[in-house]
Design an enzyme around this catalytic site. Structure first.
Site, PDB file in Angstrom:
ATOM      1  N   THR A  59      27.108  88.683   0.748  1.00  0.00           N
ATOM      2  CA  THR A  59      26.635  87.542   2.016  1.00  0.00           C
ATOM      3  C   THR A  59      25.634  88.408   2.898  1.00  0.00           C
ATOM      4  OG1 THR A  59      27.853  85.256   1.326  1.00  0.00           O
ATOM      5  CG2 THR A  59      26.055  85.450   3.051  1.00  0.00           C
ATOM      6  N   GLU A 116      12.880  82.413  -0.836  1.00  0.00           N
ATOM      7  CA  GLU A 116      15.002  82.314  -0.630  1.00  0.00           C
ATOM      8  C   GLU A 116      15.240  82.941   0.733  1.00  0.00           C
ATOM      9  OE1 GLU A 116      16.038  84.324  -4.378  1.00  0.00           O
ATOM     10  OE2 GLU A 116      14.565  83.741  -5.368  1.00  0.00           O
ATOM     11  N   GLY A 117      14.702  81.835   1.714  1.00  0.00           N
ATOM     12  CA  GLY A 117      15.685  82.549   3.182  1.00  0.00           C
ATOM     13  C   GLY A 117      14.636  83.472   4.049  1.00  0.00           C
TER      14      GLY A 117
HETATM   15  C1  LIG Z   1       5.358  80.929  -3.612  1.00  0.00           C
HETATM   16  C2  LIG Z   1       6.331  80.492  -3.478  1.00  0.00           C
HETATM   17  C3  LIG Z   1       8.013  79.486  -4.261  1.00  0.00           C
HETATM   18  C4  LIG Z   1       8.902  79.129  -4.173  1.00  0.00           C
HETATM   19  N1  LIG Z   1       9.427  78.605  -4.823  1.00  0.00           N
HETATM   20  C5  LIG Z   1      10.820  77.262  -5.064  1.00  0.00           C
HETATM   21  C6  LIG Z   1      11.324  76.979  -5.725  1.00  0.00           C
HETATM   22  O1  LIG Z   1      11.511  77.813  -7.215  1.00  0.00           O
HETATM   23  N2  LIG Z   1      12.577  76.117  -5.735  1.00  0.00           N
HETATM   24  C7  LIG Z   1      13.145  76.113  -4.472  1.00  0.00           C
HETATM   25  O2  LIG Z   1      13.957  75.055  -4.259  1.00  0.00           O
HETATM   26  N3  LIG Z   1      12.099  76.560  -3.219  1.00  0.00           N
HETATM   27  C8  LIG Z   1      10.768  77.126  -3.230  1.00  0.00           C
HETATM   28  N4  LIG Z   1       9.940  77.535  -2.520  1.00  0.00           N
HETATM   29  C9  LIG Z   1      10.692  76.855  -0.855  1.00  0.00           C
HETATM   30  C10 LIG Z   1      10.715  77.753  -0.069  1.00  0.00           C
HETATM   31  O3  LIG Z   1      12.108  78.468  -0.582  1.00  0.00           O
HETATM   32  C11 LIG Z   1      10.484  77.763   1.307  1.00  0.00           C
HETATM   33  O4  LIG Z   1       9.199  77.660   0.936  1.00  0.00           O
HETATM   34  C12 LIG Z   1      11.226  78.326   2.470  1.00  0.00           C
HETATM   35  O5  LIG Z   1      12.479  78.438   2.025  1.00  0.00           O
HETATM   36  C13 LIG Z   1      10.657  78.279   3.420  1.00  0.00           C
HETATM   37  O6  LIG Z   1      11.241  75.958   4.021  1.00  0.00           O
HETATM   38  P1  LIG Z   1       9.892  76.263   4.348  1.00  0.00           P
HETATM   39  O7  LIG Z   1       7.843  76.527   3.948  1.00  0.00           O
HETATM   40  O8  LIG Z   1       9.587  74.601   4.496  1.00  0.00           O
HETATM   41  O9  LIG Z   1       9.837  76.693   5.885  1.00  0.00           O
HETATM   42  P2  LIG Z   1      10.789  76.350   7.163  1.00  0.00           P
HETATM   43  O10 LIG Z   1      12.148  75.994   6.933  1.00  0.00           O
HETATM   44  O11 LIG Z   1       9.951  75.166   7.509  1.00  0.00           O
HETATM   45  O12 LIG Z   1      10.245  76.955   8.502  1.00  0.00           O
HETATM   46  C14 LIG Z   1       9.211  77.326   9.203  1.00  0.00           C
HETATM   47  C15 LIG Z   1       8.976  78.036  10.372  1.00  0.00           C
HETATM   48  O13 LIG Z   1      10.246  77.912  11.586  1.00  0.00           O
HETATM   49  C16 LIG Z   1      11.350  79.394  10.932  1.00  0.00           C
HETATM   50  N5  LIG Z   1      12.722  78.835  10.876  1.00  0.00           N
HETATM   51  C17 LIG Z   1      13.528  78.058   9.725  1.00  0.00           C
HETATM   52  N6  LIG Z   1      14.649  77.542  10.623  1.00  0.00           N
HETATM   53  C18 LIG Z   1      15.078  78.464  11.567  1.00  0.00           C
HETATM   54  C19 LIG Z   1      15.917  78.701  11.973  1.00  0.00           C
HETATM   55  N7  LIG Z   1      16.982  78.348  11.462  1.00  0.00           N
HETATM   56  N8  LIG Z   1      16.111  79.370  13.071  1.00  0.00           N
HETATM   57  C20 LIG Z   1      14.489  80.193  13.179  1.00  0.00           C
HETATM   58  N9  LIG Z   1      13.347  79.936  12.233  1.00  0.00           N
HETATM   59  C21 LIG Z   1      13.672  79.380  11.425  1.00  0.00           C
HETATM   60  C22 LIG Z   1      11.073  79.465   9.961  1.00  0.00           C
HETATM   61  O14 LIG Z   1      11.390  80.937   9.909  1.00  0.00           O
HETATM   62  C23 LIG Z   1       9.911  79.746  10.013  1.00  0.00           C
HETATM   63  O15 LIG Z   1       9.275  80.670  10.142  1.00  0.00           O
HETATM   64  C24 LIG Z   1       8.831  78.836  -2.809  1.00  0.00           C
HETATM   65  C25 LIG Z   1       8.253  78.332  -2.201  1.00  0.00           C
HETATM   66  C26 LIG Z   1       7.252  79.759  -2.129  1.00  0.00           C
HETATM   67  C27 LIG Z   1       5.371  79.635  -1.595  1.00  0.00           C
END
Ligand SMILES: Cc1cc2nc3c(=O)[nH]c(=O)nc-3n(C[C@H](O)[C@H](O)[C@H](O)COP(=O)(O)OP(=O)(O)OC[C@H]3O[C@@H](n4cnc5c(N)ncnc54)[C@H](O)[C@@H]3O)c2cc1C
Length: 394
Positions: free
Chosen positions: A323, A373-374
């Site tokens: 991890t 992926e995070g």
């Molecule tokens: C092109 C693309 C392909 C993808 N493919 C897949 C897929 O195949 N399957 C799937 O399930 N998902 C997929 N995703 C989704 C992707 O995993 C998420 O976009 C990602 O996990 C971030 O989530 P969010 O966009 O909702 O942002 P949010 O979680 O809303 O985050 C917004 C901001 O807040 C920050 N933040 C959030 N939580 C915290 C914390 N605890 N501490 C500090 N900062 C924080 C983040 O870093 C970010 O800057 C994809 C996304 C994209 C753009």
């Protein structure tokens, strides 16, 4: 001379280079211009279907000629090299994709055999996908709201999913849902939902700023009925939080791969800039020296990123916890890659921002590395938890 890989691995990387140059780079440029991923019957996808992957099945079958198991490293290096040519297209290649990683960490051997059998059809390309992210649950996957209820020997799913890579063309999607959001992580279950299941409805394919070679789909699930045997791992697996651990283990496998794709993109930007230096400032001078110094720094940082990826994969391949190392790689690589692309843009000057130059495209392509992926912030949280035992959110 000491080669970093065994002979077969070097041959495999060379094969990827050939396919990248011939197909992937042109396909990526075309997708960038049209905003659409390549069609599902593209000749490259058929090549992959026929030979069981970009470079054939031997990646998963033999051992290296030095008695080492090179398979996980081959997979990492294939990802790096294919992203060098076009990361979007690399992600669009047929295969189980993120859904395959989810199967590895959650499914039973019988389920894996059943659901992966579709990829033994060599007449046409097939895809798998994984849907975790929802409109209200991205980084914090514990917040997913898609509900699963048991009804008459079947599971019934309701909710919505977004940003599902290759989701619209997938034969099946691993959908994460919850028995009850109040249960938090303990309520999570993973289901394999087959395409054309009634109620599983494609809403849209996103128009992305970059990495346009693969599609990212949103779905609605409206009373989607799934056979009991499609609950991955079976109910016993989810006791003692195995379900959530399964989801997280998926990312421990895929984060180093994702980071390695970044290394490929960073190398591409580096090579464009180096070629520009050689052709545009061929003789010694301050400008040339400064550019080469910047590129030397970039090379060192990309090499560091690659070693972090290899370390994380090496641990996983031996069943050791990774991890921390997976997050190190995912935390380090994207900013290093962004610096590489920025330096390339600086070196190319005004030529770099013209959209007929690859570096401008790479600058847009690269941002997704930070998000998928995070995010960077989330990796910092994971690292702090691992190193200092920071508590989880309640
Ligand atoms: C092109 C693309 C392909 C993808 N493919 C897949 C897929 O195949 N399957 C799937 O399930 N998902 C997929 N995703 C989704 C992707 O995993 C998420 O976009 C990602 O996990 C971030 O989530 P969010 O966009 O909702 O942002 P949010 O979680 O809303 O985050 C917004 C901001 O807040 C920050 N933040 C959030 N939580 C915290 C914390 N605890 N501490 C500090 N900062 C924080 C983040 O870093 C970010 O800057 C994809 C996304 C994209 C753009």
């Amino acid at each position: 001379m000491v080669t970093p890989y065994d002979r077969r691995t070097a041959e495999i990387v060379e094969e990827v280079r050939h396919l990248g140059r011939t197909y992937m780079r042109p396909m990526g440029l075309e997708s960038d211009a049209t905003g659409l991923p390549p069609p599902a019957d593209h000749p490259l996808y058929l090549i992959c279907a026929r030979q069981g992957g970009l470079v054939g099945r031997e990646v998963g079958e033999d051992e290296g000629d030095e008695g080492l198991d090179w398979r996980p490293f081959r997979s990492l290096l294939i990802n790096e090299e294919s992203a060098y040519w076009d990361r979007g297209v690399a992600l669009s290649l047929p295969g189980p994709g993120l859904g395959g990683a989810a199967l590895r960490t959650t499914a039973t051997a019988e389920q894996r055999a059943r659901f992966l059998s579709v990829f033994t059809d060599h007449d046409r390309a097939h895809w798998g996908a994984m849907a975790m992210t929802e409109p209200g649950a991205g980084s914090d996957v514990a917040r997913i709201q898609t509900r699963a209820r048991h009804d008459g020997g079947e599971w019934v799913l309701n909710g919505s999913k977004m940003f599902c890579s290759n989701g619209a063309r997938a034969d099946w999607v691993v959908v994460w849902a919850t028995l009850d959001p109040a249960l938090g992580r303990d309520g999570h279950r993973a289901f394999l939902v087959e395409r054309d299941t009634p109620g599983f409805e494609l809403l849209r394919i996103e128009h992305k700023m970059g990495s346009r070679g693969y599609e990212t789909a949103s779905f609605a699930l409206d009373e989607v009925r799934v056979p009991e045997e499609n609950l991955l791992g079976g109910e016993a697996f989810y006791r003692s939080r195995e379900g959530f651990r399964g989801a997280m283990a998926t990312f421990n496998l895929t984060r180093p791969i994702h980071a390695a794709q970044g290394v490929g993109m960073g190398r591409a930007a580096h090579d464009f800039a180096l070629e520009f230096v050689h052709t545009d400032y061929p003789s010694e001078g301050r400008r040339r020296t400064r550019a080469l110094e910047q590129l030397a720094t970039i090379r060192r940082q990309l090499q560091t990123a690659r070693l972090m990826c290899l370390h994380a994969v090496w641990l996983a391949s031996r069943g050791l916890p990774n991890t921390l190392e997976a997050s190190y790689a995912k935390l380090y690589a994207p900013p290093a890659v962004l610096r590489s692309v920025s330096v390339a843009l600086d070196i190319l000057g005004e030529a770099g921002v013209r959209n007929d130059k690859m570096v401008e495209k790479l600058f847009r392509d690269v941002k997704i590395l930070d998000i998928g992926e995070g995010t960077q912030q989330v990796q910092r949280v994971v690292v702090a938890r691992q190193l200092f035992g920071f508590p989880r959110d309640p």
